[in-house]
Design a protein around this motif. Structure first.
Motif, PDB file in Angstrom:
ATOM      1  N   SER A  62       0.805  -1.226   0.000  1.00  7.91           N
ATOM      2  CA  SER A  62       0.000   0.000   0.000  1.00  7.91           C
ATOM      3  C   SER A  62       0.837   1.274   0.000  1.00  7.91           C
ATOM      4  CB  SER A  62      -0.933   0.023   1.207  1.00  7.91           C
ATOM      5  OG  SER A  62      -0.190   0.164   2.400  1.00  7.91           O
ATOM      6  N   GLY A  63       2.096   1.177   0.384  1.00  9.84           N
ATOM      7  CA  GLY A  63       2.942   2.366   0.410  1.00  9.84           C
ATOM      8  C   GLY A  63       2.864   3.146   1.703  1.00  9.84           C
ATOM      9  N   VAL A  64       1.943   2.782   2.590  1.00  8.37           N
ATOM     10  CA  VAL A  64       1.795   3.480   3.871  1.00  8.37           C
ATOM     11  C   VAL A  64       1.562   2.461   4.985  1.00  8.37           C
ATOM     12  CG1 VAL A  64       0.836   5.590   2.867  1.00  8.37           C
ATOM     13  CG2 VAL A  64      -0.696   3.785   3.598  1.00  8.37           C
ATOM     14  N   TYR A  65       1.824   2.906   6.194  1.00  9.50           N
ATOM     15  CA  TYR A  65       1.522   2.073   7.360  1.00  9.50           C
ATOM     16  C   TYR A  65       0.357   2.713   8.094  1.00  9.50           C
ATOM     17  CZ  TYR A  65       1.886  -0.402  11.766  1.00  9.50           C
ATOM     18  OH  TYR A  65       1.600  -1.166  12.858  1.00  9.50           O
ATOM     19  N   LEU A  66      -0.716   1.973   8.238  1.00 11.13           N
ATOM     20  CA  LEU A  66      -1.851   2.441   9.022  1.00 11.13           C
ATOM     21  C   LEU A  66      -1.797   1.755  10.379  1.00 11.13           C
ATOM     22  CD1 LEU A  66      -4.758   2.442   6.418  1.00 11.13           C
ATOM     23  CD2 LEU A  66      -3.498   4.392   7.313  1.00 11.13           C
ATOM     24  N   SER A  67      -1.652   2.546  11.416  1.00  7.84           N
ATOM     25  CA  SER A  67      -1.549   2.007  12.761  1.00  7.84           C
ATOM     26  C   SER A  67      -2.930   1.701  13.330  1.00  7.84           C
ATOM     27  CB  SER A  67      -0.835   3.014  13.670  1.00  7.84           C
ATOM     28  OG  SER A  67      -1.656   4.157  13.852  1.00  7.84           O
ATOM     29  N   ARG A  68      -2.949   1.092  14.491  1.00  8.11           N
ATOM     30  CA  ARG A  68      -4.204   0.824  15.186  1.00  8.11           C
ATOM     31  C   ARG A  68      -4.930   2.135  15.475  1.00  8.11           C
ATOM     32  NH1 ARG A  68      -2.752  -3.724  19.742  1.00  8.11           N
ATOM     33  NH2 ARG A  68      -1.619  -5.107  18.373  1.00  8.11           N
ATOM     34  N   LEU A  69      -4.154   3.137  15.854  1.00  5.44           N
ATOM     35  CA  LEU A  69      -4.753   4.435  16.151  1.00  5.44           C
ATOM     36  C   LEU A  69      -5.367   5.065  14.905  1.00  5.44           C
ATOM     37  CD1 LEU A  69      -5.268   6.528  18.344  1.00  5.44           C
ATOM     38  CD2 LEU A  69      -3.037   7.503  17.839  1.00  5.44           C
ATOM     39  N   ASP A  70      -4.715   4.920  13.766  1.00  5.14           N
ATOM     40  CA  ASP A  70      -5.269   5.430  12.507  1.00  5.14           C
ATOM     41  C   ASP A  70      -6.607   4.760  12.204  1.00  5.14           C
ATOM     42  OD1 ASP A  70      -3.096   7.124  11.961  1.00  5.14           O
ATOM     43  OD2 ASP A  70      -1.998   5.529  10.940  1.00  5.14           O
ATOM     44  N   ILE A  71      -6.662   3.442  12.361  1.00  8.09           N
ATOM     45  CA  ILE A  71      -7.899   2.714  12.075  1.00  8.09           C
ATOM     46  C   ILE A  71      -8.988   3.125  13.056  1.00  8.09           C
ATOM     47  CG2 ILE A  71      -8.945   0.421  11.901  1.00  8.09           C
ATOM     48  CD1 ILE A  71      -6.059  -0.588  11.176  1.00  8.09           C
ATOM     49  N   LYS A  72      -8.608   3.328  14.314  1.00  4.07           N
ATOM     50  CA  LYS A  72      -9.566   3.778  15.330  1.00  4.07           C
ATOM     51  C   LYS A  72     -10.107   5.168  14.972  1.00  4.07           C
ATOM     52  CE  LYS A  72     -11.497   3.541  19.475  1.00  4.07           C
ATOM     53  NZ  LYS A  72     -12.596   2.640  19.757  1.00  4.07           N
ATOM     54  N   ARG A  73      -9.247   6.051  14.522  1.00  2.00           N
ATOM     55  CA  ARG A  73      -9.680   7.400  14.123  1.00  2.00           C
ATOM     56  C   ARG A  73     -10.609   7.355  12.920  1.00  2.00           C
ATOM     57  NH1 ARG A  73      -3.853  10.339  14.885  1.00  2.00           N
ATOM     58  NH2 ARG A  73      -4.026  10.668  17.130  1.00  2.00           N
ATOM     59  N   VAL A  74     -10.333   6.470  11.980  1.00  4.04           N
ATOM     60  CA  VAL A  74     -11.220   6.302  10.823  1.00  4.04           C
ATOM     61  C   VAL A  74     -12.596   5.880  11.305  1.00  4.04           C
ATOM     62  CG1 VAL A  74     -11.688   4.859   8.798  1.00  4.04           C
ATOM     63  CG2 VAL A  74      -9.422   5.842   9.116  1.00  4.04           C
ATOM     64  N   SER A  75     -12.643   4.904  12.198  1.00  6.23           N
ATOM     65  CA  SER A  75     -13.939   4.411  12.684  1.00  6.23           C
ATOM     66  C   SER A  75     -14.703   5.503  13.432  1.00  6.23           C
ATOM     67  CB  SER A  75     -13.754   3.177  13.574  1.00  6.23           C
ATOM     68  OG  SER A  75     -13.186   3.521  14.811  1.00  6.23           O
ATOM     69  N   GLU A  76     -14.008   6.287  14.237  1.00  2.79           N
ATOM     70  CA  GLU A  76     -14.676   7.355  14.972  1.00  2.79           C
ATOM     71  C   GLU A  76     -15.183   8.448  14.038  1.00  2.79           C
ATOM     72  OE1 GLU A  76     -11.726   8.482  17.823  1.00  2.79           O
ATOM     73  OE2 GLU A  76     -12.263   6.847  19.187  1.00  2.79           O
ATOM     74  N   ALA A  77     -14.454   8.699  12.956  1.00  2.00           N
ATOM     75  CA  ALA A  77     -14.865   9.735  12.011  1.00  2.00           C
ATOM     76  C   ALA A  77     -16.152   9.365  11.282  1.00  2.00           C
ATOM     77  CB  ALA A  77     -13.753  10.001  11.002  1.00  2.00           C
ATOM     78  N   ILE A  78     -16.423   8.063  11.162  1.00  2.00           N
ATOM     79  CA  ILE A  78     -17.665   7.643  10.490  1.00  2.00           C
ATOM     80  C   ILE A  78     -18.690   7.138  11.506  1.00  2.00           C
ATOM     81  CG2 ILE A  78     -16.574   7.169   8.266  1.00  2.00           C
ATOM     82  CD1 ILE A  78     -16.621   4.195   8.986  1.00  2.00           C
ATOM     83  N   ASP A  79     -18.524   7.571  12.746  1.00  2.00           N
ATOM     84  CA  ASP A  79     -19.457   7.265  13.843  1.00  2.00           C
ATOM     85  C   ASP A  79     -19.570   5.774  14.131  1.00  2.00           C
ATOM     86  OD1 ASP A  79     -20.013   9.963  14.281  1.00  2.00           O
ATOM     87  OD2 ASP A  79     -21.579   9.956  12.739  1.00  2.00           O
ATOM     88  N   GLU A  80     -18.468   5.081  14.064  1.00  2.00           N
ATOM     89  CA  GLU A  80     -18.406   3.671  14.440  1.00  2.00           C
ATOM     90  C   GLU A  80     -17.541   3.569  15.681  1.00  2.00           C
ATOM     91  OE1 GLU A  80     -19.604   0.624  13.286  1.00  2.00           O
ATOM     92  OE2 GLU A  80     -20.938   1.826  12.059  1.00  2.00           O
ATOM     93  N   SER A  81     -17.757   2.521  16.430  1.00  2.00           N
ATOM     94  CA  SER A  81     -16.939   2.276  17.607  1.00  2.00           C
ATOM     95  C   SER A  81     -16.400   0.859  17.518  1.00  2.00           C
ATOM     96  CB  SER A  81     -17.771   2.442  18.875  1.00  2.00           C
ATOM     97  OG  SER A  81     -16.981   2.140  19.997  1.00  2.00           O
ATOM     98  N   ILE A  82     -15.082   0.750  17.362  1.00  2.00           N
ATOM     99  CA  ILE A  82     -14.464  -0.561  17.328  1.00  2.00           C
ATOM    100  C   ILE A  82     -13.377  -0.609  18.401  1.00  2.00           C
ATOM    101  CG2 ILE A  82     -14.971  -1.011  14.899  1.00  2.00           C
ATOM    102  CD1 ILE A  82     -12.104  -0.254  14.230  1.00  2.00           C
ATOM    103  N   PRO A  83     -13.192  -1.776  19.001  1.00  2.00           N
ATOM    104  CA  PRO A  83     -12.140  -1.888  20.022  1.00  2.00           C
ATOM    105  C   PRO A  83     -10.759  -1.943  19.376  1.00  2.00           C
ATOM    106  CG  PRO A  83     -13.214  -3.996  19.706  1.00  2.00           C
ATOM    107  CD  PRO A  83     -13.972  -3.001  18.865  1.00  2.00           C
ATOM    108  N   ILE A  84      -9.772  -1.531  20.126  1.00  2.00           N
ATOM    109  CA  ILE A  84      -8.401  -1.603  19.633  1.00  2.00           C
ATOM    110  C   ILE A  84      -7.905  -3.022  19.849  1.00  2.00           C
ATOM    111  CG2 ILE A  84      -6.043  -0.805  19.984  1.00  2.00           C
ATOM    112  CD1 ILE A  84      -7.131   1.934  20.539  1.00  2.00           C
ATOM    113  N   LYS A  85      -7.583  -3.672  18.741  1.00  2.00           N
ATOM    114  CA  LYS A  85      -7.087  -5.046  18.717  1.00  2.00           C
ATOM    115  C   LYS A  85      -5.985  -5.111  17.674  1.00  2.00           C
ATOM    116  CE  LYS A  85     -11.543  -7.194  19.743  1.00  2.00           C
ATOM    117  NZ  LYS A  85     -12.462  -8.252  19.353  1.00  2.00           N
ATOM    118  N   GLU A  86      -5.766  -6.285  17.120  1.00  2.00           N
ATOM    119  CA  GLU A  86      -4.849  -6.403  16.001  1.00  2.00           C
ATOM    120  C   GLU A  86      -5.434  -5.613  14.833  1.00  2.00           C
ATOM    121  OE1 GLU A  86      -4.319 -10.496  15.001  1.00  2.00           O
ATOM    122  OE2 GLU A  86      -3.594 -11.008  16.985  1.00  2.00           O
ATOM    123  N   ARG A  87      -4.572  -5.077  13.986  1.00  2.00           N
ATOM    124  CA  ARG A  87      -5.054  -4.240  12.885  1.00  2.00           C
ATOM    125  C   ARG A  87      -5.996  -4.995  11.960  1.00  2.00           C
ATOM    126  NH1 ARG A  87      -0.876  -1.847   9.528  1.00  2.00           N
ATOM    127  NH2 ARG A  87      -0.027  -3.937   9.513  1.00  2.00           N
TER     128      ARG A  87
END
Length: 169
Positions: A62-87
């Motif tokens: 993909s050319g980039v590294y998306l961290s757990r925090l990045d994925i969490k921020r994506v989910s919060e931006a679309i009004d989803e709530s997911i727990p922090i686990k493996e990416r």
């Protein structure tokens, strides 16, 4: 430097390891694994999710590294709530109940924002370090290719109505 200082530091470190870390494998089996998951992680996901995770979460692809925090921020931006686990589990949870094309567009737009942020960093670094420009250009091209993949997934996605009966022909 006084060698006594190092022995004091070593003693503190050993005490910390003994109290806070799992050092015995038998004891480790009893310890809680925060990423172990639950029944929700075993639920089926849409067909595109496995291909998406293999391409999106591998920086070499993909050319980039998306961290757990990045994925969490994506989910919060679309009004989803997911727990922090493996990416992988986080991405699967983010797209597990996708039924609308608009949801995909919103999620991919947020991921695009994170990827564009990385592209800006690559651009700044390539300007600051011209000898490395080819490396950063390669990562930028991969990132742009990944973003095009999002558009293709969104176009190919067929909306599912919750009232549709999968057994009805």
């Amino acid at each position: 430097m006084n060698t006594n200082d190092f022995s004091d530091l070593r003693a503190e470190f050993d005490k910390f390891v003994k109290e806070s870390c799992v050092t015995d494998l038998a004891k480790g089996a009893e310890a809680e694994d925060r990423d172990a998951g639950d029944k929700v992680d075993d639920e089926p996901v849409p067909q595109f999710v496995d291909a998406l995770t293999s391409k999106l979460l591998a920086p070499a692809v993909s050319g980039v590294y998306l961290s757990r925090l990045d994925i969490k921020r994506v989910s919060e931006a679309i009004d989803e709530s997911i727990p922090i686990k493996e990416r992988i589990k986080m991405v699967r949870a983010l797209f597990r109940h996708t039924t609308k094309q608009q949801y995909l567009k919103d999620a991919f737009n947020e991921i695009d924002k994170h990827i564009n942020g990385r592209i800006l960093i690559y651009t700044e670094l390539s300007e600051a370090f011209p000898a490395s420009k080819s490396i950063f250009d390669e990562h930028t091209n991969k990132a742009k290719k990944t973003m095009r993949m999002f558009n293709q997934i969104t176009e190919d996605f067929e909306e599912i109505e919750p009232t549709d009966d999968p057994m009805f022909v």
